[in-house]
Enzyme design. Sequence first.
Site, PDB file in Angstrom:
ATOM      1  N   ASP A 146       0.862  -1.182   0.000  1.00 48.32           N
ATOM      2  CA  ASP A 146       0.000   0.000   0.000  1.00 48.32           C
ATOM      3  C   ASP A 146       0.904   1.240   0.000  1.00 48.32           C
ATOM      4  O   ASP A 146       2.127   1.138  -0.172  1.00 48.32           O
ATOM      5  CB  ASP A 146      -0.998  -0.039   1.173  1.00 48.32           C
ATOM      6  CG  ASP A 146      -0.345   0.225   2.528  1.00 48.32           C
ATOM      7  OD1 ASP A 146       0.908   0.323   2.602  1.00 48.32           O
ATOM      8  OD2 ASP A 146      -1.086   0.329   3.531  1.00 48.32           O
ATOM      9  N   HIS A 147       0.305   2.417   0.193  1.00 49.88           N
ATOM     10  CA  HIS A 147       1.089   3.652   0.138  1.00 49.88           C
ATOM     11  C   HIS A 147       2.197   3.684   1.188  1.00 49.88           C
ATOM     12  O   HIS A 147       3.282   4.190   0.934  1.00 49.88           O
ATOM     13  CB  HIS A 147       0.162   4.858   0.311  1.00 49.88           C
ATOM     14  CG  HIS A 147      -0.698   4.770   1.534  1.00 49.88           C
ATOM     15  ND1 HIS A 147      -1.783   3.918   1.596  1.00 49.88           N
ATOM     16  CD2 HIS A 147      -0.627   5.397   2.735  1.00 49.88           C
ATOM     17  CE1 HIS A 147      -2.353   4.039   2.786  1.00 49.88           C
ATOM     18  NE2 HIS A 147      -1.663   4.921   3.497  1.00 49.88           N
TER      19      HIS A 147
ATOM     20  N   CYS B  83       3.105  -3.238   4.054  1.00 48.79           N
ATOM     21  CA  CYS B  83       2.271  -2.098   4.438  1.00 48.79           C
ATOM     22  C   CYS B  83       2.925  -1.448   5.647  1.00 48.79           C
ATOM     23  O   CYS B  83       4.082  -1.744   5.949  1.00 48.79           O
ATOM     24  CB  CYS B  83       0.813  -2.502   4.672  1.00 48.79           C
ATOM     25  SG  CYS B  83       0.465  -3.455   6.169  1.00 48.79           S
ATOM     26  N   GLY B  84       2.236  -0.563   6.324  1.00 50.41           N
ATOM     27  CA  GLY B  84       2.873   0.156   7.429  1.00 50.41           C
ATOM     28  C   GLY B  84       3.367  -0.781   8.520  1.00 50.41           C
ATOM     29  O   GLY B  84       4.514  -0.711   8.964  1.00 50.41           O
ATOM     30  N   THR B  85       2.491  -1.639   8.972  1.00 45.11           N
ATOM     31  CA  THR B  85       2.866  -2.603  10.006  1.00 45.11           C
ATOM     32  C   THR B  85       3.134  -3.996   9.446  1.00 45.11           C
ATOM     33  O   THR B  85       3.711  -4.836  10.133  1.00 45.11           O
ATOM     34  CB  THR B  85       1.721  -2.757  11.022  1.00 45.11           C
ATOM     35  OG1 THR B  85       0.551  -3.194  10.307  1.00 45.11           O
ATOM     36  CG2 THR B  85       1.439  -1.457  11.757  1.00 45.11           C
ATOM     37  N   GLY B  86       2.640  -4.251   8.266  1.00 44.84           N
ATOM     38  CA  GLY B  86       2.673  -5.612   7.698  1.00 44.84           C
ATOM     39  C   GLY B  86       1.475  -6.443   8.124  1.00 44.84           C
ATOM     40  O   GLY B  86       1.247  -7.531   7.595  1.00 44.84           O
TER      41      GLY B  86
ATOM     42  N   HIS C 216       9.892 -24.019   8.663  1.00 37.22           N
ATOM     43  CA  HIS C 216       8.857 -24.691   9.467  1.00 37.22           C
ATOM     44  C   HIS C 216       7.464 -24.589   8.862  1.00 37.22           C
ATOM     45  O   HIS C 216       6.671 -25.514   8.990  1.00 37.22           O
ATOM     46  CB  HIS C 216       8.805 -24.083  10.872  1.00 37.22           C
ATOM     47  CG  HIS C 216       9.978 -24.437  11.720  1.00 37.22           C
ATOM     48  ND1 HIS C 216       9.940 -24.436  13.101  1.00 37.22           N
ATOM     49  CD2 HIS C 216      11.240 -24.803  11.395  1.00 37.22           C
ATOM     50  CE1 HIS C 216      11.115 -24.787  13.588  1.00 37.22           C
ATOM     51  NE2 HIS C 216      11.930 -25.005  12.570  1.00 37.22           N
ATOM     52  N   ASN C 217       7.146 -23.439   8.272  1.00 38.89           N
ATOM     53  CA  ASN C 217       5.757 -23.159   7.849  1.00 38.89           C
ATOM     54  C   ASN C 217       5.549 -23.206   6.342  1.00 38.89           C
ATOM     55  O   ASN C 217       4.427 -23.010   5.886  1.00 38.89           O
ATOM     56  CB  ASN C 217       5.321 -21.780   8.368  1.00 38.89           C
ATOM     57  CG  ASN C 217       5.644 -21.576   9.840  1.00 38.89           C
ATOM     58  OD1 ASN C 217       6.442 -20.700  10.173  1.00 38.89           O
ATOM     59  ND2 ASN C 217       5.070 -22.381  10.707  1.00 38.89           N
TER      60      ASN C 217
ATOM     61  N   ARG D 278       6.907   0.636   8.680  1.00 39.99           N
ATOM     62  CA  ARG D 278       6.987   1.533   9.829  1.00 39.99           C
ATOM     63  C   ARG D 278       7.533   0.816  11.058  1.00 39.99           C
ATOM     64  O   ARG D 278       7.631   1.422  12.141  1.00 39.99           O
ATOM     65  CB  ARG D 278       5.591   2.113  10.133  1.00 39.99           C
ATOM     66  CG  ARG D 278       5.071   3.025   9.018  1.00 39.99           C
ATOM     67  CD  ARG D 278       3.630   3.429   9.231  1.00 39.99           C
ATOM     68  NE  ARG D 278       3.172   4.343   8.172  1.00 39.99           N
ATOM     69  CZ  ARG D 278       1.900   4.562   7.859  1.00 39.99           C
ATOM     70  NH1 ARG D 278       0.938   3.935   8.520  1.00 39.99           N
ATOM     71  NH2 ARG D 278       1.580   5.389   6.889  1.00 39.99           N
TER      72      ARG D 278
ATOM     73  N   ARG E   3       9.024 -33.387  10.082  1.00 36.44           N
ATOM     74  CA  ARG E   3       8.089 -33.230  11.206  1.00 36.44           C
ATOM     75  C   ARG E   3       7.135 -32.049  11.020  1.00 36.44           C
ATOM     76  O   ARG E   3       6.097 -31.965  11.678  1.00 36.44           O
ATOM     77  CB  ARG E   3       8.842 -33.095  12.523  1.00 36.44           C
ATOM     78  CG  ARG E   3       9.522 -31.764  12.743  1.00 36.44           C
ATOM     79  CD  ARG E   3      10.299 -31.764  14.056  1.00 36.44           C
ATOM     80  NE  ARG E   3      10.733 -30.434  14.461  1.00 36.44           N
ATOM     81  CZ  ARG E   3      11.822 -29.831  13.993  1.00 36.44           C
ATOM     82  NH1 ARG E   3      12.576 -30.419  13.090  1.00 36.44           N
ATOM     83  NH2 ARG E   3      12.167 -28.623  14.430  1.00 36.44           N
ATOM     84  N   HIS E   4       7.497 -31.127  10.149  1.00 40.66           N
ATOM     85  CA  HIS E   4       6.647 -29.953   9.912  1.00 40.66           C
ATOM     86  C   HIS E   4       5.519 -30.238   8.923  1.00 40.66           C
ATOM     87  O   HIS E   4       4.544 -29.492   8.860  1.00 40.66           O
ATOM     88  CB  HIS E   4       7.487 -28.791   9.371  1.00 40.66           C
ATOM     89  CG  HIS E   4       8.691 -28.492  10.212  1.00 40.66           C
ATOM     90  ND1 HIS E   4       8.597 -28.022  11.495  1.00 40.66           N
ATOM     91  CD2 HIS E   4      10.022 -28.625   9.955  1.00 40.66           C
ATOM     92  CE1 HIS E   4       9.810 -27.863  11.998  1.00 40.66           C
ATOM     93  NE2 HIS E   4      10.693 -28.223  11.085  1.00 40.66           N
TER      94      HIS E   4
ATOM     95  N   ARG F  23       1.867 -30.641  10.090  1.00 42.84           N
ATOM     96  CA  ARG F  23       1.300 -29.386  10.614  1.00 42.84           C
ATOM     97  C   ARG F  23       0.908 -28.454   9.477  1.00 42.84           C
ATOM     98  O   ARG F  23      -0.160 -27.811   9.516  1.00 42.84           O
ATOM     99  CB  ARG F  23       2.324 -28.703  11.528  1.00 42.84           C
ATOM    100  CG  ARG F  23       2.666 -29.569  12.732  1.00 42.84           C
ATOM    101  CD  ARG F  23       3.971 -29.188  13.397  1.00 42.84           C
ATOM    102  NE  ARG F  23       4.331 -30.162  14.433  1.00 42.84           N
ATOM    103  CZ  ARG F  23       5.537 -30.285  14.945  1.00 42.84           C
ATOM    104  NH1 ARG F  23       6.527 -29.500  14.539  1.00 42.84           N
ATOM    105  NH2 ARG F  23       5.783 -31.190  15.871  1.00 42.84           N
TER     106      ARG F  23
HETATM  107  C1  RB5 Z   1      -2.015   2.719   6.427  1.00 44.99           C
HETATM  108  O1  RB5 Z   1      -2.007   3.944   7.085  1.00 44.99           O
HETATM  109  C2  RB5 Z   1      -1.818   1.587   7.413  1.00 44.99           C
HETATM  110  O2  RB5 Z   1      -2.975   1.397   8.169  1.00 44.99           O
HETATM  111  C3  RB5 Z   1      -1.447   0.307   6.694  1.00 44.99           C
HETATM  112  O3  RB5 Z   1      -0.279   0.521   5.952  1.00 44.99           O
HETATM  113  C4  RB5 Z   1      -1.125  -0.888   7.560  1.00 44.99           C
HETATM  114  O4  RB5 Z   1      -0.241  -0.577   8.573  1.00 44.99           O
HETATM  115  C5  RB5 Z   1      -2.310  -1.649   8.036  1.00 44.99           C
HETATM  116  O5  RB5 Z   1      -2.179  -2.746   8.619  1.00 44.99           O
END
Ligand code: RB5
Length: 152
Positions: free
Chosen positions: A11-12, A68-71, A101-102, A112, A135-136, A139
């Site tokens: 995203d942005h 994204c910002g947090t992923g 493993h996954n 961020r 072993r994985h 699962r």
């Molecule tokens: C966008 O501002 C933010 O919400 C997005 O990038 C992300 O962090 C959402 O999970």
Amino acid sequence: MHRETIAIGADHAGFAMKATLATDLAQMGYDVLDLGTNSEASVDYPDFGFAVGRAVASGEAVRGIVVCGTGIGISIAANRNPHVRAALCTCGLMAGLAREHNDANVLALGSRIIGIETARDCMRQFLSTRYGGDRHAGRVTKLSHIELEIVE
Ligand code: RB5
């Protein structure tokens, strides 16, 4: 030589990190399927997480990377596809273990939360680590069976 295709989307908030990682991927010899976004104008992360997940699920790309910002949001979106195992990672160790493993097929990153060098380390580990199986395997197979169950 057969070149592998990696789908990438953001995203942005993840746009700048995605651009750097896409350049790195091309320099590493991968074909890059860049599914956007292509600027810092505000967009919705579900659109891009879903697009990358669909490209991996269809076989168009062998693996995907989403930012994204947090992923968090974009990993949730990618994981809505039952063929996707998206792993949100904040260090290279996590990215390698997500593969081993996954059998993670999508790497999710938060622009961020981590810096570009950590993101690069995550990407390197994600692309170079093989699934351990053994072993994985049971699962990971259970993960595929969960969507067949009716959840009310
Ligand atoms: C966008 O501002 C933010 O919400 C997005 O990038 C992300 O962090 C959402 O999970």
